[in-house]
Structures are given as C-alpha cells and as structure tokens.
Scaffold this motif. Structure first.
Motif, PDB file in Angstrom:
ATOM      1  N   LEU A   1       0.811  -1.212   0.000  1.00 50.41           N
ATOM      2  CA  LEU A   1       0.000   0.000   0.000  1.00 50.41           C
ATOM      3  C   LEU A   1       0.848   1.267   0.000  1.00 50.41           C
ATOM      4  O   LEU A   1       0.508   2.247  -0.660  1.00 50.41           O
ATOM      5  CB  LEU A   1      -0.943   0.006   1.208  1.00 50.41           C
ATOM      6  N   LEU A   2       1.940   1.258   0.741  1.00 50.97           N
ATOM      7  CA  LEU A   2       2.768   2.457   0.852  1.00 50.97           C
ATOM      8  C   LEU A   2       3.754   2.618  -0.296  1.00 50.97           C
ATOM      9  O   LEU A   2       3.939   3.715  -0.809  1.00 50.97           O
ATOM     10  CB  LEU A   2       3.532   2.449   2.184  1.00 50.97           C
ATOM     11  N   LEU A   3       4.415   1.535  -0.669  1.00 45.40           N
ATOM     12  CA  LEU A   3       5.474   1.621  -1.668  1.00 45.40           C
ATOM     13  C   LEU A   3       5.120   0.986  -3.004  1.00 45.40           C
ATOM     14  O   LEU A   3       5.758   1.273  -4.006  1.00 45.40           O
ATOM     15  CB  LEU A   3       6.757   0.957  -1.133  1.00 45.40           C
ATOM     16  N   GLY A   4       4.140   0.110  -3.008  1.00 43.88           N
ATOM     17  CA  GLY A   4       3.815  -0.601  -4.239  1.00 43.88           C
ATOM     18  C   GLY A   4       4.830  -1.691  -4.522  1.00 43.88           C
ATOM     19  O   GLY A   4       5.832  -1.827  -3.824  1.00 43.88           O
ATOM     20  N   ARG A   5       4.559  -2.456  -5.558  1.00 47.38           N
ATOM     21  CA  ARG A   5       5.441  -3.580  -5.868  1.00 47.38           C
ATOM     22  C   ARG A   5       6.133  -3.451  -7.202  1.00 47.38           C
ATOM     23  O   ARG A   5       7.278  -3.820  -7.344  1.00 47.38           O
ATOM     24  CB  ARG A   5       4.639  -4.880  -5.822  1.00 47.38           C
ATOM     25  N   VAL A   6       5.422  -2.938  -8.206  1.00 47.35           N
ATOM     26  CA  VAL A   6       5.941  -2.934  -9.568  1.00 47.35           C
ATOM     27  C   VAL A   6       5.936  -1.514 -10.114  1.00 47.35           C
ATOM     28  O   VAL A   6       4.951  -0.793  -9.985  1.00 47.35           O
ATOM     29  CB  VAL A   6       5.073  -3.848 -10.476  1.00 47.35           C
ATOM     30  N   PHE A   7       7.026  -1.127 -10.753  1.00 41.89           N
ATOM     31  CA  PHE A   7       7.138   0.193 -11.368  1.00 41.89           C
ATOM     32  C   PHE A   7       6.179   0.302 -12.547  1.00 41.89           C
ATOM     33  O   PHE A   7       6.033  -0.625 -13.343  1.00 41.89           O
ATOM     34  CB  PHE A   7       8.567   0.432 -11.853  1.00 41.89           C
ATOM     35  N   SER A   8       5.523   1.455 -12.680  1.00 43.91           N
ATOM     36  CA  SER A   8       4.608   1.680 -13.792  1.00 43.91           C
ATOM     37  C   SER A   8       4.535   3.172 -14.121  1.00 43.91           C
ATOM     38  O   SER A   8       4.237   3.984 -13.239  1.00 43.91           O
ATOM     39  CB  SER A   8       3.206   1.170 -13.451  1.00 43.91           C
ATOM     40  N   LEU A   9       4.783   3.497 -15.376  1.00 44.44           N
ATOM     41  CA  LEU A   9       4.613   4.888 -15.807  1.00 44.44           C
ATOM     42  C   LEU A   9       3.150   5.315 -15.707  1.00 44.44           C
ATOM     43  O   LEU A   9       2.856   6.477 -15.431  1.00 44.44           O
ATOM     44  CB  LEU A   9       5.106   5.060 -17.247  1.00 44.44           C
ATOM     45  N   TRP A  10       2.227   4.369 -15.917  1.00 40.77           N
ATOM     46  CA  TRP A  10       0.808   4.681 -15.820  1.00 40.77           C
ATOM     47  C   TRP A  10       0.419   5.109 -14.411  1.00 40.77           C
ATOM     48  O   TRP A  10      -0.490   5.925 -14.241  1.00 40.77           O
ATOM     49  CB  TRP A  10      -0.044   3.490 -16.272  1.00 40.77           C
ATOM     50  N   ASN A  11       1.095   4.558 -13.414  1.00 40.56           N
ATOM     51  CA  ASN A  11       0.826   4.990 -12.040  1.00 40.56           C
ATOM     52  C   ASN A  11       1.136   6.477 -11.870  1.00 40.56           C
ATOM     53  O   ASN A  11       0.412   7.190 -11.176  1.00 40.56           O
ATOM     54  CB  ASN A  11       1.635   4.178 -11.033  1.00 40.56           C
ATOM     55  N   MET A  12       2.207   6.936 -12.498  1.00 37.51           N
ATOM     56  CA  MET A  12       2.564   8.354 -12.380  1.00 37.51           C
ATOM     57  C   MET A  12       1.466   9.238 -12.954  1.00 37.51           C
ATOM     58  O   MET A  12       1.149  10.284 -12.383  1.00 37.51           O
ATOM     59  CB  MET A  12       3.892   8.620 -13.072  1.00 37.51           C
ATOM     60  N   LEU A  13       0.874   8.808 -14.057  1.00 40.16           N
ATOM     61  CA  LEU A  13      -0.239   9.561 -14.627  1.00 40.16           C
ATOM     62  C   LEU A  13      -1.432   9.546 -13.672  1.00 40.16           C
ATOM     63  O   LEU A  13      -2.074  10.578 -13.441  1.00 40.16           O
ATOM     64  CB  LEU A  13      -0.644   8.980 -15.986  1.00 40.16           C
ATOM     65  N   ALA A  14      -1.722   8.392 -13.088  1.00 40.03           N
ATOM     66  CA  ALA A  14      -2.829   8.293 -12.129  1.00 40.03           C
ATOM     67  C   ALA A  14      -2.555   9.159 -10.901  1.00 40.03           C
ATOM     68  O   ALA A  14      -3.472   9.827 -10.391  1.00 40.03           O
ATOM     69  CB  ALA A  14      -3.052   6.833 -11.720  1.00 40.03           C
TER      70      ALA A  14
END
Length: 148
Positions: free
Chosen positions: A112-125
């Motif tokens: 929840l705090l750090l996440g598991r997998v890097f994603s450019l889409w997360n940055m947009l979200a």
C-alpha cells in the motif's frame, strides 16, 4: 480588532483551522475509499483499470492531502508540485531492490505504501489524483472568498 485590508485576523485564523480540519476529513475519506477500492473493487465487479488506477489516483490525492496538512500555509499549486515530486519519487524507488525492501513490499503495508511494480501509468494516475485533490482543496475556496 486587527484587520488586514477588509479581512479580520481572527477570521483568517478560523479559516485556516477550518481548512486544516476539512483537509484531515478529506484525507481520512480518501484513505478509506482507497482501501475499500483495493479490498472490494474486484468483488464488486469493477473493471481492472478502475481498481488499479483508481487506487493510484486516490493514493496521489492522499499524498497531496498529507503535504497540505504539513505545509498548511503553502499555496495549493506549490503543494501539488511537492506531492507530485513525492509520488514520482516513490514510484521511481520501486526500481531499487534489496532483499529487506522486497520483503517489506510483499507485506500489505509495503504494497500500500510503496507498491510492488514500477509503472509509468501509475505516475499519470498520481498526477490525476493530485490535480483533483488540488482542485477541490478547501484552501482554494477560502482564498477566493477572502479576496472578494
């Protein structure tokens, strides 16, 4: 009563206190919504994109609200830039791997705090969530009302 222009100092302090209280309530609501979305989103037959990126947008809003609570006197735009920097930094931190950090990421708190997998889409979200939180920040409405 001390005044600044047309505004009384007491009113300014009361508004700041009210804004911080509303930010805290919004923070708690965003956290509850994010946890509910992650826990019950798929069970409620919500699409993957809503659960995954809706949660990320709520996480971005949470970062904004935390930054707003800490930097209460800052302008919402400055808070948004700070929150975006923090959110992107956390996302980039996912590219760093050590055994202890990966073990923490496998826990619920770590995910929840750090996440598991890097994603450019997360940055947009995150950016969308931060922009929404900034747009609805009670400090924006109070500042507009006080200027009138």
């Amino acid at each position: 009563m001390v005044t600044i222009g047309q505004v009384h100092l007491r009113e300014v302090f009361e508004n700041r206190r009210r804004v911080q209280f509303l930010r805290l309530i919004a923070l708690l609501a965003v956290i509850a919504l994010g946890l509910a979305l992650r826990r019950f989103g798929y069970a409620a037959d919500l699409p993957f994109i809503v659960v995954k990126y809706g949660g990320s947008a709520l996480w971005g809003a949470m970062v904004y609200l935390l930054a707003a609570l800490i930097a209460a006197r800052s302008r919402p735009a400055a808070i948004a830039v700070t929150a975006l920097f923090i959110a992107i930094s956390v996302e980039l931190f996912r590219l760093y791997h050590t055994p202890w950090l990966d073990a923490f990421r496998l826990t619920t708190a770590g995910a929840l705090l750090l996440g598991r997998v890097f994603s450019l889409w997360n940055m947009l979200a995150y950016a969308i969530g931060i922009a929404a939180a900034c747009a609805f920040d009670p400090a924006r409405r109070t500042a507009t009302r006080l200027r009138r």
